[in-house]
Design an enzyme around this catalytic site. Structure first.
Site, mmCIF file in Angstrom:
data_model
loop_
_atom_site.group_PDB
_atom_site.id
_atom_site.type_symbol
_atom_site.label_atom_id
_atom_site.label_comp_id
_atom_site.label_asym_id
_atom_site.label_seq_id
_atom_site.Cartn_x
_atom_site.Cartn_y
_atom_site.Cartn_z
ATOM 1 N N ASP A 16 0.811 -1.209 0.000
ATOM 2 C CA ASP A 16 0.000 0.000 0.000
ATOM 3 C C ASP A 16 0.850 1.267 0.000
ATOM 4 O OD1 ASP A 16 -2.455 -1.237 -0.219
ATOM 5 O OD2 ASP A 16 -2.824 -1.289 1.942
ATOM 6 N N ARG A 97 2.069 4.861 16.727
ATOM 7 C CA ARG A 97 1.504 5.800 15.769
ATOM 8 C C ARG A 97 1.720 7.273 16.121
ATOM 9 N NH1 ARG A 97 2.421 1.828 13.571
ATOM 10 N NH2 ARG A 97 1.008 0.509 12.388
ATOM 11 N N ASP A 126 -5.399 2.747 12.662
ATOM 12 C CA ASP A 126 -4.172 3.520 12.459
ATOM 13 C C ASP A 126 -4.425 4.857 11.765
ATOM 14 O OD1 ASP A 126 -2.475 1.721 13.762
ATOM 15 O OD2 ASP A 126 -2.345 0.447 11.981
ATOM 16 N N SER A 177 -1.964 -9.736 7.245
ATOM 17 C CA SER A 177 -1.555 -8.341 7.380
ATOM 18 C C SER A 177 -0.850 -8.232 8.731
ATOM 19 C CB SER A 177 -2.788 -7.432 7.331
ATOM 20 O OG SER A 177 -2.473 -6.188 7.892
HETATM 21 N N1 ARG Z 1 -5.793 -3.817 15.825
HETATM 22 C C1 ARG Z 1 -4.494 -3.388 16.252
HETATM 23 C C2 ARG Z 1 -4.530 -1.943 16.630
HETATM 24 O O1 ARG Z 1 -5.396 -1.238 16.223
HETATM 25 C C3 ARG Z 1 -3.439 -3.692 15.230
HETATM 26 C C4 ARG Z 1 -3.406 -2.842 14.018
HETATM 27 C C5 ARG Z 1 -2.418 -3.323 13.035
HETATM 28 N N2 ARG Z 1 -2.139 -2.326 12.047
HETATM 29 C C6 ARG Z 1 -1.768 -2.615 10.799
HETATM 30 N N3 ARG Z 1 -1.556 -1.612 9.989
HETATM 31 N N4 ARG Z 1 -1.656 -3.842 10.374
HETATM 32 O O2 ARG Z 1 -3.691 -1.496 17.360
#
Ligand code: ARG
Length: 401
Positions: A16, A97, A126, A177
């Protein structure tokens, strides 16, 4: 006329974010895309990632080592707050983040960009964390989010990249992912989307399967000062090394795997697999030391506020007023959290077997003991119970049939 002239893109090397580079230039008329890849201790080789961005058309490809601030400014406060989203997930992804956003804004200032960009999709957490953080730190910067708007499936995204000479990724074969950093890994998608499908062993990388762990238990001691872990087995370690060592110890014994259904900010439930060995071990030990060193009412209040702290970090409100106010409370309580916790690591479990604090233990032997040293005034209990139980007795007398 494009949406922006010069854009700093948060770059991971994945499909992406890579496709974002030609997309921003071709579709949105961006003149210059500068990528920024953060080293958060994920263990990836960053030089190939740096070169990949240039091949995809970035005018500059930057890499920044954020490991130390990640651990000191984000992981340690989370340990002090015993932060577990929905009682379980220690926020390994969420904590990274706001730091990436902060550095993205700094880079944008350094290179004179008029926008920043990220490759998050429109249904994850995210995007929320990035957008809110960037907007709080730099309200004048535009945030471009191609992957949220392009409406391409994963196959279409890969095909788009191929049109611009991007080799189709190996990860085409991996259905998962994955997000990773020094604190842990999050694994989603593919077969895991069925909540009834057990996570296959191949998704784990930081923790051993319980049938591969040592048969003998290992006893360890973790020392804390001001709520921060400072030593393991008597050896003082810098924050980053300490996290690495905690990961190694817990991972070896198969500690730190999670399989949960989680409530995302955008209103959906998702199935998440995590492995966060060190962080979970340290939080467990830290909670234990607090049970020894914090007064009952402070402890109870803190347990409630910890939930709020975890919620708001999960929900992308790191730079908000409640976080700031809660940090004041958390920090004040941690002054007393000094001491050591002993744990036994064995077959996926970390069991506390002892705790001690030289200066801050509120466990008073003469009060607790049933032996001859007992100083507790047993007769004082009678008057206390008379008053304590008075409202209940009065109420019961009225309602007794
Ligand atoms: N669900 C988790 C969170 O919101 C993991 C997110 C994983 N992010 C990703 N871009 N694969 O913290």
């Amino acid at each position: 006329m494009g949406r922006a002239t010069k854009v700093v893109l948060a770059y991971s090397g994945g499909v992406d974010t890579s496709v974002c580079i030609p997309y921003l230039k071709q579709e949105w008329g961006v003149e210059e895309v500068i990528t920024f890849a953060a080293d958060l201790g994920q263990g990836d080789e960053l030089e190939p990632i740096r070169l990949k961005a240039l091949e995809a058309g970035a005018s500059q490809s930057l890499v920044g080592d954020l490991i130390k601030p990640f651990i000191e400014e984000f992981a340690f406060p989370a340990i002090r707050a015993n932060a577990l989203y929905e009682g379980r997930y220690p926020l390994s992804t969420a904590l990274a983040r706001p730091l990436i956003a902060r550095r993205l804004v700094e880079v944008a200032r350094e290179v004179g960009a008029d926008a920043v960009a990220h490759g998050c999709t429109g249904k994850g957490n995210d995007q929320v964390r990035f957008d809110v953080a960037i907007a709080s730190l730099a309200p004048d910067l535009k945030v471009l989010t191609p992957a949220r708007e392009w409406g391409m499936s994963r196959e279409e995204t890969i095909a788009y990249g191929e049109r611009f000479g991007m080799p189709s990724p190996v990860s085409k074969k991996s259905p998962y992912s994955i997000d990773l950093n020094l604190l842990g890994r999050s694994i989603e998608a593919g077969p895991l989307e069925d909540p009834m499908v057990a996570p296959p062993e191949e998704v784990f990388a930081m923790t051993r399967s319980v049938d591969q762990t040592p048969n003998d238990a290992e006893e360890i001691e973790i020392q804390f000062e001001g709520g921060n872990p400072v030593a393991i087995n008597g050896k003082r370690l810098e924050p980053v090394s300490l996290i690495r060592e905690a990961n190694r110890l817990a991972g070896t014994h198969g500690i730190g795997r999670l399989d949960m259904i989680e409530n995302r900010v955008v209103g959906i439930k998702s199935r998440e697999i995590y492995e966060t060995p060190g962080l979970l071990l340290l939080i467990r030990a830290h909670q234990e030391l607090e049970s020894l060193t914090l007064a009952a009412d402070v402890l109870r209040t803190k347990r409630q506020l910890e939930m709020q702290w975890a919620d708001l970090v999960y929900q992308g409100l790191w730079f908000g007023p409640l976080k700031d106010a809660l940090d004041g409370f958390m920090d004040r309580t941690q002054v007393h959290v000094n001491g050591v916790v002993r744990l036994k690591l064995h077959k996926g479990n970390a069991t506390v077997t002892g705790r001690a604090s030289t200066d801050n233990s509120l466990y008073i032997p003469e009060m607790a003991s049933y032996g001859s040293e007992d100083k507790f005034d047993h007769r004082a209990a009678e008057g206390f119970i008379y008053v304590w139980g008075l409202p209940t007795r009065l109420w019961a007398a009225k309602h007794r049939r």
